[in-house]
Design an enzyme around this catalytic site. Sequence first.
Site, short mmCIF file in Angstrom:
data_model
loop_
_atom_site.label_atom_id
_atom_site.label_comp_id
_atom_site.label_asym_id
_atom_site.label_seq_id
_atom_site.Cartn_x
_atom_site.Cartn_y
_atom_site.Cartn_z
N ARG A 217 0.83 -1.21 -0.19
CA ARG A 217 0.17 0.09 0.12
C ARG A 217 0.94 1.24 0.06
O ARG A 217 0.56 2.21 -0.62
CB ARG A 217 -0.88 0.05 0.92
CG ARG A 217 -2.02 -0.96 1.21
CD ARG A 217 -3.10 -0.71 2.23
NE ARG A 217 -2.80 -1.40 3.39
CZ ARG A 217 -3.16 -2.47 3.99
NH1 ARG A 217 -4.02 -3.38 3.12
NH2 ARG A 217 -2.58 -3.06 5.09
N PHE A 233 -11.82 -5.41 -5.48
CA PHE A 233 -11.86 -6.28 -4.29
C PHE A 233 -11.38 -5.58 -3.15
O PHE A 233 -10.28 -5.84 -2.40
CB PHE A 233 -10.87 -7.25 -4.60
CG PHE A 233 -11.32 -8.09 -5.60
CD1 PHE A 233 -12.15 -9.06 -5.77
CD2 PHE A 233 -10.68 -8.06 -7.06
CE1 PHE A 233 -12.37 -9.86 -7.07
CE2 PHE A 233 -10.51 -8.71 -8.07
CZ PHE A 233 -11.69 -9.56 -8.20
N ASP A 255 -16.39 -3.63 -4.50
CA ASP A 255 -16.45 -4.85 -3.81
C ASP A 255 -17.68 -5.62 -3.83
O ASP A 255 -18.79 -4.60 -3.84
CB ASP A 255 -15.85 -4.83 -2.29
CG ASP A 255 -15.61 -6.11 -1.78
OD1 ASP A 255 -14.53 -6.42 -1.32
OD2 ASP A 255 -16.18 -7.16 -1.40
N SER A 256 -17.88 -6.78 -3.78
CA SER A 256 -19.14 -7.46 -4.06
C SER A 256 -19.97 -7.14 -2.80
O SER A 256 -21.21 -7.65 -2.47
CB SER A 256 -19.19 -8.85 -4.45
OG SER A 256 -18.20 -9.60 -3.65
N ALA A 285 -16.67 -7.87 -9.33
CA ALA A 285 -15.45 -7.35 -10.00
C ALA A 285 -15.70 -7.42 -11.67
O ALA A 285 -15.26 -6.53 -12.22
CB ALA A 285 -14.28 -7.75 -9.32
N ASP A 303 -6.80 -7.33 -6.09
CA ASP A 303 -6.40 -8.02 -4.89
C ASP A 303 -7.36 -8.88 -4.47
O ASP A 303 -7.98 -8.37 -3.54
CB ASP A 303 -5.82 -6.92 -3.81
CG ASP A 303 -5.23 -7.59 -2.60
OD1 ASP A 303 -4.73 -8.79 -2.89
OD2 ASP A 303 -5.24 -6.90 -1.54
N CYS A 343 -3.12 -14.32 -3.36
CA CYS A 343 -2.83 -14.69 -2.12
C CYS A 343 -2.99 -16.16 -2.04
O CYS A 343 -3.20 -16.83 -0.86
CB CYS A 343 -3.75 -13.90 -1.08
SG CYS A 343 -5.52 -14.08 -1.26
#
Length: 399
Positions: A217, A233, A255-256, A285, A303, A343
Amino acid sequence: MNMDCQYKRVYLKPGKEESLKRFHPWVFSGAIHHVDEELKEGEIVKVCTSDGQFVALGHYQIGSIAIRVLSFCDENVNADFWQRKLSTAFEMRKCIGLVDNPCTNTYRLVHGEGDNLPGLVIDIYGKTAVMQAHSVGMHDSRFDLAEILLRVMEGRVRNVYYKSETTLPYKAELSMENGFLAGGSPDNVSVENGLKFHVDWLKGQKTGFFVDQRENRALLERYAKGRSVLNMFCYTGGFSFYAMRGGATVVHSVDSSAKAVELTNENVNLNFPNDSRHVAYEEDAFKFLDRMNKNAYDLIILDPPAFAKHKEALRNALQGYRRLNAKAFDKIKSGGILFTFSCSQVVSKEQFRTTVFSAAAMSGRSVRILHQLTQPADHPVNIYHPESEYLKGLVLYVE
């Protein structure tokens, strides 16, 4: 707790001790020849060679990974053992400058195998530690760990919140709830590099915030000046408020999850109240990327949550990453910067990079690597356990 070291024994098949002799901290179920007595999930066992020689000590669990190694020494796992392990983790965070840092009171204190405490994660948010168990053995030790943690932290932590409802093995059939093991402060605002954010340790993902993206970040902030930014996201909006401090002209967060959008707006307002540069959207997204105009953004962050949590899902995960990145390459403005991450532990650095390269080739655009990213030092990788390197990222310049 067993005080005399008379732990039950697990005997390996001939030759299966070799990985343990290289200090790899897992014993797979297929490596076990037999046990002396019936084992209860979560109990501590001694791992022995086929001829009875001691190799390691660890928590037994049901599943493919049958034993998570706590020690390669024949010793007693008691309060002194936990104190030594937690103190070692704490001293390492001191070494890297995260303890008593006036600009950052948020960091990971224990990172499972990376800190030789497999099955345990502890994140620090100011005066509150959020503890997460990924094994029954660590769950069974939670009260001892909380008490010792307060002692090791020497007053820096006053509250310990236990958040393992969704991380413990479902086969263990444990009926437990999240809650405070010590203290109970409602203050959930923490600071990272001088920016404030709410931590949703009650209902949020992970321990409430993605501590592992702190340095990434900060890197994004350096690229944000004068750019229109899309944070996909977004979860709690970490990349978004860094982009705003970096001087972005527009920041859109997607974001959902309605809860994630709410948290993002709260965090942006904590740092930049009534700032018209930011808008958050609750939307899938892929659908957002499909409908958005080309050249609308010249800095995009991808992300996503882990697309693959086990090897069986790897192929579909790689297709998902390819599709997602291809859409971003298609829509980003010329001269744009793409921050893209995975990730998923089962996706290797090479697989992720190849997948992103494939997406770039599909777009036909010229793409250069500016940075290759990973997790920060408070998420250490045990040199004997490369699987603990889970976060992969690329920063790309797109012509």
